[in-house]
Design a protein around this motif. Sequence first.
Motif, short mmCIF file in Angstrom:
data_model
loop_
_atom_site.label_atom_id
_atom_site.label_comp_id
_atom_site.label_asym_id
_atom_site.label_seq_id
_atom_site.Cartn_x
_atom_site.Cartn_y
_atom_site.Cartn_z
N MET A 195 47.66 -31.94 63.13
CA MET A 195 48.32 -33.24 63.12
C MET A 195 47.89 -34.06 64.34
O MET A 195 47.65 -35.27 64.24
CB MET A 195 49.84 -33.05 63.13
CG MET A 195 50.64 -34.30 62.84
SD MET A 195 50.26 -35.03 61.22
CE MET A 195 50.58 -33.64 60.14
N SER A 196 47.76 -33.39 65.48
CA SER A 196 47.33 -34.09 66.70
C SER A 196 45.92 -34.64 66.55
O SER A 196 45.64 -35.79 66.93
CB SER A 196 47.39 -33.14 67.91
OG SER A 196 48.72 -32.72 68.15
N GLU A 197 45.02 -33.84 66.01
CA GLU A 197 43.64 -34.28 65.82
C GLU A 197 43.58 -35.48 64.88
O GLU A 197 42.81 -36.43 65.09
CB GLU A 197 42.79 -33.13 65.28
CG GLU A 197 42.55 -32.03 66.31
CD GLU A 197 41.70 -30.90 65.75
OE1 GLU A 197 41.47 -30.88 64.52
OE2 GLU A 197 41.27 -30.04 66.54
N LEU A 198 44.40 -35.45 63.83
CA LEU A 198 44.44 -36.56 62.88
C LEU A 198 44.94 -37.84 63.55
O LEU A 198 44.32 -38.90 63.44
CB LEU A 198 45.34 -36.20 61.70
CG LEU A 198 45.63 -37.32 60.69
CD1 LEU A 198 44.35 -37.69 59.93
CD2 LEU A 198 46.71 -36.91 59.71
N ILE A 199 46.06 -37.74 64.24
CA ILE A 199 46.67 -38.92 64.87
C ILE A 199 45.77 -39.49 65.97
O ILE A 199 45.64 -40.71 66.12
CB ILE A 199 48.06 -38.56 65.43
CG1 ILE A 199 49.01 -38.22 64.27
CG2 ILE A 199 48.63 -39.72 66.27
CD1 ILE A 199 50.35 -37.64 64.72
N ASN A 200 45.13 -38.61 66.74
CA ASN A 200 44.33 -39.06 67.88
C ASN A 200 43.03 -39.75 67.48
O ASN A 200 42.34 -40.33 68.33
CB ASN A 200 44.01 -37.88 68.80
CG ASN A 200 45.23 -37.43 69.58
OD1 ASN A 200 46.17 -38.19 69.79
ND2 ASN A 200 45.23 -36.18 70.03
N THR A 201 42.68 -39.71 66.20
CA THR A 201 41.51 -40.46 65.74
C THR A 201 41.81 -41.95 65.61
O THR A 201 40.89 -42.77 65.48
CB THR A 201 41.00 -39.94 64.39
OG1 THR A 201 42.03 -40.08 63.40
CG2 THR A 201 40.59 -38.48 64.49
N GLU A 202 43.10 -42.31 65.64
CA GLU A 202 43.51 -43.71 65.51
C GLU A 202 43.44 -44.42 66.86
O GLU A 202 43.84 -43.85 67.89
CB GLU A 202 44.93 -43.80 64.95
CG GLU A 202 45.11 -43.13 63.60
CD GLU A 202 44.28 -43.76 62.51
OE1 GLU A 202 44.19 -45.00 62.46
OE2 GLU A 202 43.70 -43.00 61.71
N GLU A 203 42.95 -45.65 66.88
CA GLU A 203 42.77 -46.38 68.13
C GLU A 203 44.09 -46.74 68.81
O GLU A 203 44.12 -46.91 70.03
CB GLU A 203 41.97 -47.66 67.88
CG GLU A 203 40.52 -47.41 67.45
CD GLU A 203 39.74 -48.70 67.30
OE1 GLU A 203 40.37 -49.78 67.45
OE2 GLU A 203 38.53 -48.64 67.05
N ASP A 204 45.16 -46.84 68.03
CA ASP A 204 46.43 -47.30 68.59
C ASP A 204 47.46 -46.19 68.75
O ASP A 204 48.61 -46.45 69.13
CB ASP A 204 47.02 -48.40 67.71
CG ASP A 204 47.24 -47.94 66.27
OD1 ASP A 204 46.51 -47.04 65.82
OD2 ASP A 204 48.15 -48.47 65.61
N LEU A 205 47.08 -44.92 68.46
CA LEU A 205 48.04 -43.82 68.52
C LEU A 205 47.50 -42.68 69.38
O LEU A 205 46.30 -42.42 69.40
CB LEU A 205 48.34 -43.29 67.12
CG LEU A 205 48.90 -44.28 66.09
CD1 LEU A 205 49.02 -43.61 64.72
CD2 LEU A 205 50.24 -44.84 66.54
#
Length: 219
Positions: A22-32
């Motif tokens: 979940m962390s890897e997924l979220i951290n791919t976003e520029e604003d999260l």
Amino acid sequence: MAPQKKHKILIVDDHPIFCLGMSELINTEEDLLVCGSVESIRKTGEAIDRLQPDLVVVDISLKDGNGIDLVQEIKKNYGLPMLVLSMYDESLYAERALMAGASGYIMKQEAIPLVVEAIRCVLKGDIYASSTVKEKVFKRITSQQNVDSRSPLDVLTNRELEVLRLIGEGFSTKEIADRLHLSIKTIGTYRENLKEKLQLKHFTGLVKFAVHWSNKILH
């Protein structure tokens, strides 16, 4: 141009592999940005104080208690927006999560494709849940729901529901007491309350009910 400010996300979940994914997924976003993760209710308050997240993602089932209780605690003490992730079907827990103070509910089976959308929705101040759940919560709030049409499980407290789930998952009374940091006597009282509220005469009947229900909410 100044870099875009990232919204910090704290994950409360006792499954390390899920947290990592979940962390890897979220951290791919520029604003999260996932600013941290903890596996227990006990560590959550300290993590919030130290990391100052903008949103908390909470699992229902934690190693030291019930995520619904944690949602109530975070709402009372910090007022942070929360998104509840759970392996359990939304038919019961989603309504309880929203009523406790969460702003969204998503099942883990749906989490990968939808979690970023859900997080952004909650950060904007909106509610993220299915239309069925939103309707149930609205009816409960406006007292339009017919009491006779409610499930027998609706009368259970969050703690009673947690004990019922653990019974259904095969935990003994002592194991439940240790997990919830309660006495064996207290768990015995919860068992008696469950039998009375669910109109079951014997503990064997309660176990059968709990096993059947636990299997149902997982599918």
